[in-house]
Design an enzyme around this catalytic site. Structure first.
Site, PDB file in Angstrom:
ATOM      1  N   ASN A 100       1.375  -6.022   1.396  1.00 34.31           N
ATOM      2  CA  ASN A 100       1.386  -7.255   2.179  1.00 34.31           C
ATOM      3  C   ASN A 100       0.365  -8.223   1.579  1.00 34.31           C
ATOM      4  OD1 ASN A 100       0.798  -9.252   4.155  1.00 34.31           O
ATOM      5  ND2 ASN A 100       1.570  -7.909   5.774  1.00 34.31           N
ATOM      6  N   ASP A 147      -3.668  -0.051   9.173  1.00 34.03           N
ATOM      7  CA  ASP A 147      -2.450  -0.232   9.943  1.00 34.03           C
ATOM      8  C   ASP A 147      -2.847  -1.092  11.124  1.00 34.03           C
ATOM      9  OD1 ASP A 147       0.317   0.066  10.200  1.00 34.03           O
ATOM     10  OD2 ASP A 147       0.087   1.634  11.707  1.00 34.03           O
ATOM     11  N   HIS A 163      -8.973  -8.993  14.693  1.00 36.02           N
ATOM     12  CA  HIS A 163      -8.971  -7.543  14.591  1.00 36.02           C
ATOM     13  C   HIS A 163      -9.252  -7.040  13.180  1.00 36.02           C
ATOM     14  CE1 HIS A 163      -5.103  -9.439  14.103  1.00 36.02           C
ATOM     15  NE2 HIS A 163      -4.697  -8.423  13.366  1.00 36.02           N
ATOM     16  N   ARG A 164      -8.544  -7.600  12.182  1.00 37.97           N
ATOM     17  CA  ARG A 164      -8.722  -7.138  10.808  1.00 37.97           C
ATOM     18  C   ARG A 164     -10.115  -7.490  10.301  1.00 37.97           C
ATOM     19  NH1 ARG A 164      -4.404  -8.894   9.128  1.00 37.97           N
ATOM     20  NH2 ARG A 164      -3.259  -7.005   9.540  1.00 37.97           N
TER      21      ARG A 164
END
Length: 191
Positions: free
Chosen positions: A9, A68, A176-177
């Site tokens: 990605n 993930d 979040h990441r």
């Protein structure tokens, strides 16, 4: 230090590269000639991150990390969760996934949700995990042109704009990441 980020990605790669300091060289799967689909068959977000990191270490030998991410929606009992990328089917189409989510929430007043990222780091023969969570809500329609995935419909707690309407730098600070990568960096800086 050199680490492989186990993702195809390019959006994720771009987000993480923007956070990492220059002394950590990030290699993509393409750069190590890995063009296969790395298995993601675990029932949890954490399980998938670990599975990908272990697969890469076992088959390619590099120190690496994998992540993930899932969107967990309260009114949908945590769905799409581990199936976030394939929510509307195996084609992994972000537009289809977002449309399905909006349709499923159409008559639901509770729009609370959270993005969750788990990073699994395989370094020097040991496995470590780092979790980042960003709480917020799902909007009733799409807003913004930036970001990717569910970003046009996710608004972080305390923000008036969706992830698709804010800058990458801002998203990395509150998202979040970015939170999971910050934990990863803190760990690497203390080695």
């Amino acid at each position: 230090m050199q680490l492989v980020f186990a993702t195809n990605n390019l959006n994720k790669l771009k987000e993480v590269q923007a956070i990492l300091p220059q002394h950590i060289k990030l290699l993509s799967l393409k750069e190590i000639a890995c063009d296969e689909d790395i298995p993601e068959t675990q029932p949890t977000i954490e399980g998938n991150a670990i599975q990908k990191a272990e697969y890469l270490k076992k088959h390619y030998g590099y120190d690496c990390f994998a992540d993930d991410t899932g969107l967990e929606v309260e009114a949908l009992n945590g769905a799409p969760g581990v199936f976030s990328a394939r929510y509307a089917g195996p084609q992994r189409n972000a537009e289809d996934n977002t449309n399905k989510l909006l349709e499923e929430l159409k008559d639901k007043p509770n729009r609370n949700a959270q993005f969750k990222t788990v990073i699994a780091l395989h370094l020097n023969g040991k496995l470590h995990t780092f979790t980042g969570i960003c709480k917020g809500e799902i909007t009733t329609k799409k807003h913004g042109e930036g970001g990717f995935g569910y970003d046009p419909v996710f608004k972080a707690e305390g923000y008036k704009k969706t992830f698709a309407e804010i800058s990458l730098e801002e998203k990395n600070k509150i998202g979040h990441r970015g939170k999971a990568v910050a934990q990863l960096l803190s760990f690497l800086n203390h080695l």
